[in-house]
Design a protein around this motif. Structure first.
Motif, short mmCIF file in Angstrom:
data_model
loop_
_atom_site.label_atom_id
_atom_site.label_comp_id
_atom_site.label_asym_id
_atom_site.label_seq_id
_atom_site.Cartn_x
_atom_site.Cartn_y
_atom_site.Cartn_z
N ALA A 1 4.53 89.50 23.32
CA ALA A 1 4.81 88.41 24.25
C ALA A 1 4.63 88.92 25.67
N GLY A 2 3.98 88.13 26.50
CA GLY A 2 3.72 88.52 27.88
C GLY A 2 2.27 88.91 28.05
N THR B 1 0.52 87.14 7.88
CA THR B 1 1.18 86.73 9.12
C THR B 1 1.88 87.92 9.77
N ALA B 2 2.55 88.74 8.97
CA ALA B 2 3.23 89.92 9.50
C ALA B 2 2.24 90.89 10.13
N VAL B 3 1.13 91.14 9.44
CA VAL B 3 0.11 92.07 9.98
C VAL B 3 -0.45 91.53 11.29
N LEU B 4 -0.80 90.25 11.31
CA LEU B 4 -1.39 89.68 12.53
C LEU B 4 -0.40 89.64 13.69
N THR B 5 0.84 89.18 13.44
CA THR B 5 1.80 89.08 14.54
C THR B 5 2.26 90.46 15.01
N TYR B 6 2.01 91.49 14.19
CA TYR B 6 2.29 92.87 14.61
C TYR B 6 1.32 93.31 15.72
N HIS B 7 0.21 92.60 15.85
CA HIS B 7 -0.79 92.92 16.89
C HIS B 7 -0.58 92.10 18.17
N PHE C 1 0.40 85.72 25.93
CA PHE C 1 0.39 86.73 24.88
C PHE C 1 -0.57 87.85 25.23
N THR C 2 -0.26 89.03 24.75
CA THR C 2 -1.21 90.12 24.76
C THR C 2 -1.53 90.39 23.30
#
Length: 152
Positions: free
Chosen positions: A80-81, A71-77, A40-41
């Motif tokens: 993948a890769g 969860t949406a805010v965090l995974t927006y940051h 992850f980056t």
């Protein structure tokens, strides 16, 4: 920067600049996800970034009933890769100054460069600047950002 034995969550937890982020990751139950294989980056907002949000925003997001939004805010940051700063700068240069990445949340973030620093532009035209690049983790890389970017 050499590879850390710690995963992204471990690295963030060991850094005082990320205490709000770590609390948020725990509240959103994303510890297992971000401790996963990856890579992850993570464009990781610092405590100062969270402090820029309107009063009460962080407290509101940390409530159990706000878990989906958090969860949406965090995974927006999260992308993948593994994209270290040199690769990000190269991609931006190869794409006429703007490189768009797909986030784990499903939205997109535009990456560009200003004054030698990588700038993130979110779906609402908000911007964040990478203030510390290439913090190594066993399952990816962390780039600290000075502002929380928001999905649509």
């Amino acid at each position: 920067m050499e590879n850390s034995n710690e995963n992204i969550v471990g690295v963030a937890a060991g850094n005082e600049a990320f205490t709000t982020l770590v609390a948020a990751v725990k509240a959103a139950e994303l510890v297992d996800t971000l401790s996963g294989k990856g890579p992850f980056t993570v464009f990781a907002p610092t405590n100062d970034a969270f402090n820029k949000l309107p009063n009460g925003t962080v407290e509101s997001l940390l409530k159990p009933e706000s878990k989906d939004k958090l969860t949406a805010v965090l995974t927006y940051h999260v992308v993948a890769g593994k994209f270290e700063a040199a690769a990000v700068m190269d991609a931006i240069a190869k794409h006429d100054g703007k490189f768009t990445v797909d986030t784990v949340q499903g939205g997109k973030i535009d990456l560009s460069v200003k004054d030698g620093k990588v700038i993130l532009t979110d779906a609402n035209k908000g911007t964040a600047t990478v203030v510390i690049a290439d913090v190594a983790a066993s399952n990816g890389v962390i780039h600290a950002v000075d502002t929380v970017v928001m999905p649509k």
